[in-house]
Motif scaffolding. Structure first.
Motif, PDB file in Angstrom:
ATOM      1  N   TYR A 162       0.795  -1.242   0.000  1.00  0.00           N
ATOM      2  CA  TYR A 162       0.000   0.000   0.000  1.00  0.00           C
ATOM      3  C   TYR A 162       0.818   1.279   0.000  1.00  0.00           C
ATOM      4  O   TYR A 162       0.259   2.357  -0.158  1.00  0.00           O
ATOM      5  CB  TYR A 162      -0.964  -0.001   1.189  1.00  0.00           C
ATOM      6  N   PHE A 163       2.127   1.173   0.204  1.00  0.00           N
ATOM      7  CA  PHE A 163       2.930   2.395   0.293  1.00  0.00           C
ATOM      8  C   PHE A 163       3.980   2.495  -0.809  1.00  0.00           C
ATOM      9  O   PHE A 163       4.818   3.371  -0.785  1.00  0.00           O
ATOM     10  CB  PHE A 163       3.540   2.528   1.693  1.00  0.00           C
ATOM     11  N   LYS A 164       3.925   1.571  -1.782  1.00  0.00           N
ATOM     12  CA  LYS A 164       4.905   1.625  -2.876  1.00  0.00           C
ATOM     13  C   LYS A 164       4.280   2.021  -4.210  1.00  0.00           C
ATOM     14  O   LYS A 164       4.944   1.971  -5.245  1.00  0.00           O
ATOM     15  CB  LYS A 164       5.632   0.281  -2.984  1.00  0.00           C
ATOM     16  N   ASP A 169      -1.299   7.587  -2.128  1.00  0.00           N
ATOM     17  CA  ASP A 169      -1.583   8.966  -2.519  1.00  0.00           C
ATOM     18  C   ASP A 169      -3.077   9.245  -2.317  1.00  0.00           C
ATOM     19  O   ASP A 169      -3.915   8.648  -2.996  1.00  0.00           O
ATOM     20  CB  ASP A 169      -1.171   9.123  -3.990  1.00  0.00           C
ATOM     21  N   ARG A 170      -3.412  10.131  -1.418  1.00  0.00           N
ATOM     22  CA  ARG A 170      -4.835  10.323  -1.079  1.00  0.00           C
ATOM     23  C   ARG A 170      -5.660  10.851  -2.256  1.00  0.00           C
ATOM     24  O   ARG A 170      -6.853  10.643  -2.290  1.00  0.00           O
ATOM     25  CB  ARG A 170      -5.006  11.188   0.175  1.00  0.00           C
ATOM     26  N   THR A 171      -4.991  11.482  -3.241  1.00  0.00           N
ATOM     27  CA  THR A 171      -5.774  11.924  -4.407  1.00  0.00           C
ATOM     28  C   THR A 171      -6.219  10.731  -5.259  1.00  0.00           C
ATOM     29  O   THR A 171      -7.133  10.853  -6.070  1.00  0.00           O
ATOM     30  CB  THR A 171      -4.997  12.909  -5.315  1.00  0.00           C
ATOM     31  N   ARG A 172      -5.579   9.556  -5.067  1.00  0.00           N
ATOM     32  CA  ARG A 172      -5.927   8.367  -5.858  1.00  0.00           C
ATOM     33  C   ARG A 172      -6.872   7.424  -5.105  1.00  0.00           C
ATOM     34  O   ARG A 172      -7.445   6.507  -5.700  1.00  0.00           O
ATOM     35  CB  ARG A 172      -4.642   7.563  -6.224  1.00  0.00           C
ATOM     36  N   THR A 173      -6.975   7.614  -3.765  1.00  0.00           N
ATOM     37  CA  THR A 173      -7.728   6.634  -2.951  1.00  0.00           C
ATOM     38  C   THR A 173      -8.640   7.266  -1.897  1.00  0.00           C
ATOM     39  O   THR A 173      -9.461   6.561  -1.323  1.00  0.00           O
ATOM     40  CB  THR A 173      -6.760   5.716  -2.165  1.00  0.00           C
ATOM     41  N   THR A 174      -8.428   8.515  -1.572  1.00  0.00           N
ATOM     42  CA  THR A 174      -8.952   9.201  -0.375  1.00  0.00           C
ATOM     43  C   THR A 174      -8.147   8.788   0.849  1.00  0.00           C
ATOM     44  O   THR A 174      -7.667   9.619   1.593  1.00  0.00           O
ATOM     45  CB  THR A 174     -10.457   8.947  -0.149  1.00  0.00           C
ATOM     46  N   GLY A 175      -7.991   7.502   1.100  1.00  0.00           N
ATOM     47  CA  GLY A 175      -7.212   7.023   2.253  1.00  0.00           C
ATOM     48  C   GLY A 175      -7.471   5.540   2.417  1.00  0.00           C
ATOM     49  O   GLY A 175      -8.388   4.976   1.805  1.00  0.00           O
ATOM     50  N   VAL A 207       4.708   5.229  10.560  1.00  0.00           N
ATOM     51  CA  VAL A 207       5.965   4.567  10.196  1.00  0.00           C
ATOM     52  C   VAL A 207       6.426   4.946   8.785  1.00  0.00           C
ATOM     53  O   VAL A 207       7.608   5.191   8.555  1.00  0.00           O
ATOM     54  CB  VAL A 207       5.817   3.029  10.320  1.00  0.00           C
ATOM     55  N   TYR A 208       5.506   4.999   7.832  1.00  0.00           N
ATOM     56  CA  TYR A 208       5.927   5.097   6.423  1.00  0.00           C
ATOM     57  C   TYR A 208       6.101   6.530   5.924  1.00  0.00           C
ATOM     58  O   TYR A 208       6.418   6.734   4.760  1.00  0.00           O
ATOM     59  CB  TYR A 208       4.935   4.324   5.532  1.00  0.00           C
ATOM     60  N   GLY A 209       5.909   7.522   6.818  1.00  0.00           N
ATOM     61  CA  GLY A 209       6.037   8.918   6.381  1.00  0.00           C
ATOM     62  C   GLY A 209       7.470   9.336   6.129  1.00  0.00           C
ATOM     63  O   GLY A 209       7.733  10.183   5.277  1.00  0.00           O
ATOM     64  N   ASP A 210       8.436   8.721   6.845  1.00  0.00           N
ATOM     65  CA  ASP A 210       9.820   9.213   6.788  1.00  0.00           C
ATOM     66  C   ASP A 210      10.781   8.238   6.117  1.00  0.00           C
ATOM     67  O   ASP A 210      11.989   8.411   6.186  1.00  0.00           O
ATOM     68  CB  ASP A 210      10.334   9.478   8.220  1.00  0.00           C
ATOM     69  N   PRO A 232       9.494  -3.263   9.591  1.00  0.00           N
ATOM     70  CA  PRO A 232       8.857  -2.302   8.685  1.00  0.00           C
ATOM     71  C   PRO A 232       9.673  -1.036   8.458  1.00  0.00           C
ATOM     72  O   PRO A 232       9.643  -0.471   7.364  1.00  0.00           O
ATOM     73  CB  PRO A 232       7.529  -1.981   9.394  1.00  0.00           C
ATOM     74  N   THR A 233      10.466  -0.616   9.464  1.00  0.00           N
ATOM     75  CA  THR A 233      11.267   0.606   9.305  1.00  0.00           C
ATOM     76  C   THR A 233      12.401   0.398   8.308  1.00  0.00           C
ATOM     77  O   THR A 233      13.061   1.360   7.910  1.00  0.00           O
ATOM     78  CB  THR A 233      11.849   1.033  10.664  1.00  0.00           C
ATOM     79  N   ALA A 234      12.658  -0.869   7.879  1.00  0.00           N
ATOM     80  CA  ALA A 234      13.690  -1.134   6.873  1.00  0.00           C
ATOM     81  C   ALA A 234      13.133  -0.994   5.458  1.00  0.00           C
ATOM     82  O   ALA A 234      13.867  -1.136   4.485  1.00  0.00           O
ATOM     83  CB  ALA A 234      14.251  -2.555   7.065  1.00  0.00           C
ATOM     84  N   ARG A 235      11.850  -0.731   5.335  1.00  0.00           N
ATOM     85  CA  ARG A 235      11.248  -0.647   3.999  1.00  0.00           C
ATOM     86  C   ARG A 235      11.732   0.608   3.277  1.00  0.00           C
ATOM     87  O   ARG A 235      11.995   1.647   3.880  1.00  0.00           O
ATOM     88  CB  ARG A 235       9.721  -0.702   4.104  1.00  0.00           C
ATOM     89  N   ARG A 236      11.905   0.504   1.960  1.00  0.00           N
ATOM     90  CA  ARG A 236      12.423   1.618   1.149  1.00  0.00           C
ATOM     91  C   ARG A 236      11.730   1.566  -0.197  1.00  0.00           C
ATOM     92  O   ARG A 236      10.828   0.756  -0.386  1.00  0.00           O
ATOM     93  CB  ARG A 236      13.946   1.483   1.007  1.00  0.00           C
ATOM     94  N   ASP A 237      12.120   2.422  -1.125  1.00  0.00           N
ATOM     95  CA  ASP A 237      11.497   2.474  -2.463  1.00  0.00           C
ATOM     96  C   ASP A 237      10.003   2.753  -2.368  1.00  0.00           C
ATOM     97  O   ASP A 237       9.204   2.214  -3.155  1.00  0.00           O
ATOM     98  CB  ASP A 237      11.714   1.147  -3.231  1.00  0.00           C
ATOM     99  N   LEU A 238       9.610   3.588  -1.402  1.00  0.00           N
ATOM    100  CA  LEU A 238       8.191   3.923  -1.283  1.00  0.00           C
ATOM    101  C   LEU A 238       7.761   4.845  -2.423  1.00  0.00           C
ATOM    102  O   LEU A 238       8.603   5.434  -3.114  1.00  0.00           O
ATOM    103  CB  LEU A 238       7.918   4.578   0.073  1.00  0.00           C
ATOM    104  N   HIS A 239       6.456   4.958  -2.617  1.00  0.00           N
ATOM    105  CA  HIS A 239       5.891   5.840  -3.644  1.00  0.00           C
ATOM    106  C   HIS A 239       6.349   7.278  -3.369  1.00  0.00           C
ATOM    107  O   HIS A 239       6.572   7.651  -2.217  1.00  0.00           O
ATOM    108  CB  HIS A 239       4.368   5.738  -3.571  1.00  0.00           C
ATOM    109  N   HIS A 240       6.432   8.096  -4.437  1.00  0.00           N
ATOM    110  CA  HIS A 240       6.943   9.463  -4.228  1.00  0.00           C
ATOM    111  C   HIS A 240       5.957  10.327  -3.434  1.00  0.00           C
ATOM    112  O   HIS A 240       6.363  11.315  -2.828  1.00  0.00           O
ATOM    113  CB  HIS A 240       7.313  10.129  -5.553  1.00  0.00           C
TER     114      HIS A 240
END
Ligand SMILES: NC(=O)c1ccc[n+]([C@@H]2O[C@H](COP(=O)([O-])OP(=O)(O)OC[C@H]3O[C@@H](n4cnc5c(N)ncnc54)[C@H](O)[C@@H]3O)[C@@H](O)[C@H]2O)c1
Length: 392
Positions: A162-164, A169-175, A207-210, A232-240
């Motif tokens: 959900y974060f890659k 992006d809330r404009t694509r899903t609302t949330g 968690v995924y904001g930073d 989860p804090t090791a996750r990278r390559d998130l959506h822009h």
């Protein structure tokens, strides 16, 4: 019986559902494909041996050799494309969530009624064994009259799924309290026998904001959804763009007085849904949510906790994606395309789950202020509840 000829629009991760619909010689065949990504189209053309491929859904809808369409594009595109399908007279399966706003849902329902074209919404959880088992137990009276429903949703791969991409992006899903929770809000309504009228919610991006993001325009990483990062804090390559919540809790009151709660977290180690329904004569709870797992019912007491419960039901074995739900829902859709009539899934209920999730998202972004859920036009409710009969 001749095969129904099916066109598919959007062939990303959910292309598995199109494979469930491709049953040449057994009732349905996927014969036309549409995706805006030429690489996806080229790959899937080989999978389905489809006679027609296009990058423009309007070209697919111009064809007169299609009996129905399955629409599986990102959520923000559902409203436009679903209305185009209905106006082209093509019976359409729209993946959940129906749309990303209440107005978007209502516009689709109005188009279905105006055109008389069959509309089906892909709430596949209504075909999941564990959900059907809990519903049957409640309808049988195992727990008396249901009064409160509490749902916890642990989304272990949330950071990856959900974060890659566009989901973040809330404009694509609302949330995600709409995007992901639409499933469970629909099930809560189905189990409780009512629709949400008022909500309040809290949530945050914890968690995924930073975490490191990809450049705009770059594709999801190689191995995406095969190689999970932990912790989860090791996750990278998130959506822009990442501006949806990764934790949300929501309370709701239904039109029949039932009070419900839903909680969602995207950084848990395990993936599972846990439902508790408490009625006037007992309580049920699921332990695991797939085939072979258990739903327990306690309906004697009072006692301390009893792990063995009064009744233990086994979730039946099933074949296919989402615990057999994808096979079951496609079978129901194909029957609906041929015969019409009432189905276990419901466009009205799909709209009500989006409406509850949308208003809860507004609430959580407004400090938890309670929001009312707008009612649906009673004429639309009547049209869909009567099985979408064309008006003469
Ligand atoms: N019911 C379920 O269990 C379930 C599970 C997963 C996804 N979904 C839903 O299915 C839909 C698709 O999700 P996904 O995970 O496959 O997304 P995805 O991003 O993996 O795939 C979407 C595909 O649609 C294509 N596309 C985008 N815009 C298009 C357009 N205008 N015309 C044609 N093609 C277009 C993209 O190129 C991509 O190939 C979403 O609505 C999602 O919420 C439902």
């Amino acid at each position: 019986m001749e095969d129904l000829r099916i066109g598919v629009i959007g062939l990303g991760l959910r292309a598995s559902l199109a494979r469930a619909a491709h049953r040449p010689g057994a009732g349905a065949a996927v014969t036309a494909l549409c995706d805006t990504d030429p690489a996806v189209l080229k790959h899937q053309a080989g999978v389905f041996d489809a006679a027609y491929v296009t990058e423009d859904h309007r070209r697919l809808l111009d064809r007169d050799d299609l009996d129905a369409v399955i629409l599986m594009t990102p959520d923000d595109t559902h409203e436009r494309i679903a209305i185009d399908c209905l106006e082209a007279g093509k019976a359409v399966y729209v993946e959940k969530p129906l749309a990303i706003t209440v107005e978007g849902c209502d516009a689709i329902l109005r188009a279905a009624r105006r055109t008389g074209t069959r509309l089906y919404v892909g709430h596949n959880m209504r075909h999941m064994g564990v959900v059907r088992l809990m519903r049957e137990a409640i309808r049988r009276g195992d727990i008396g009259e249901p009064k409160t429903v509490w749902v916890r949703h642990f989304v272990s791969y949330g950071g990856d799924y959900y974060f890659k991409d566009w989901h973040a992006d809330r404009t694509r899903t609302t949330g995600l309290l709409l995007q992901k929770a639409a499933h469970d809000l629909d099930v809560i309504h189905w189990l409780a026998g009512g629709y949400t009228t008022r909500v309040s919610a809290f949530g945050d991006l914890m968690v995924y904001g930073d975490l490191p993001r990809r450049e705009p325009g770059t594709s999801r990483p190689e191995g995406w959804l095969r190689e999970y990062d932990w912790p989860p804090t090791a996750r990278r390559d998130l959506h822009h763009v990442v501006d949806v919540e990764d934790v949300s809790v929501m309370n709701m009151r239904l039109d029949n007085g039932v009070i419900a709660a839903y909680q969602q977290c995207h950084f848990t180690p395990d993936y599972v849904r846990n439902y508790t329904v408490i009625g006037t004569e007992g309580r049920l709870e699921n332990f695991g949510d797939g085939p072979g797992d258990t739903v327990k019912v306690w309906n004697t007491g009072p006692t301390g906790h009893r792990g063995d419960a009064d009744i233990a039901y086994r979730v039946p074995d099933a074949q296919g994606g989402h615990g057999g739900a994808d096979t079951g829902i496609i079978t129901e859709f194909l029957r609906f395309v041929r015969e019409g009539g009432v189905t276990d899934t419901s466009p009205v209920a799909a709209r009500m789950s989006v409406a509850a999730g949308y208003q809860a998202t507004m609430s959580l972004r407004d400090g938890g202020t309670p929001y009312d859920v707008p009612a649906l036009d009673p004429e639309l409710v009547a049209y869909f509840e009567a099985g979408q009969q064309r008006e003469s």
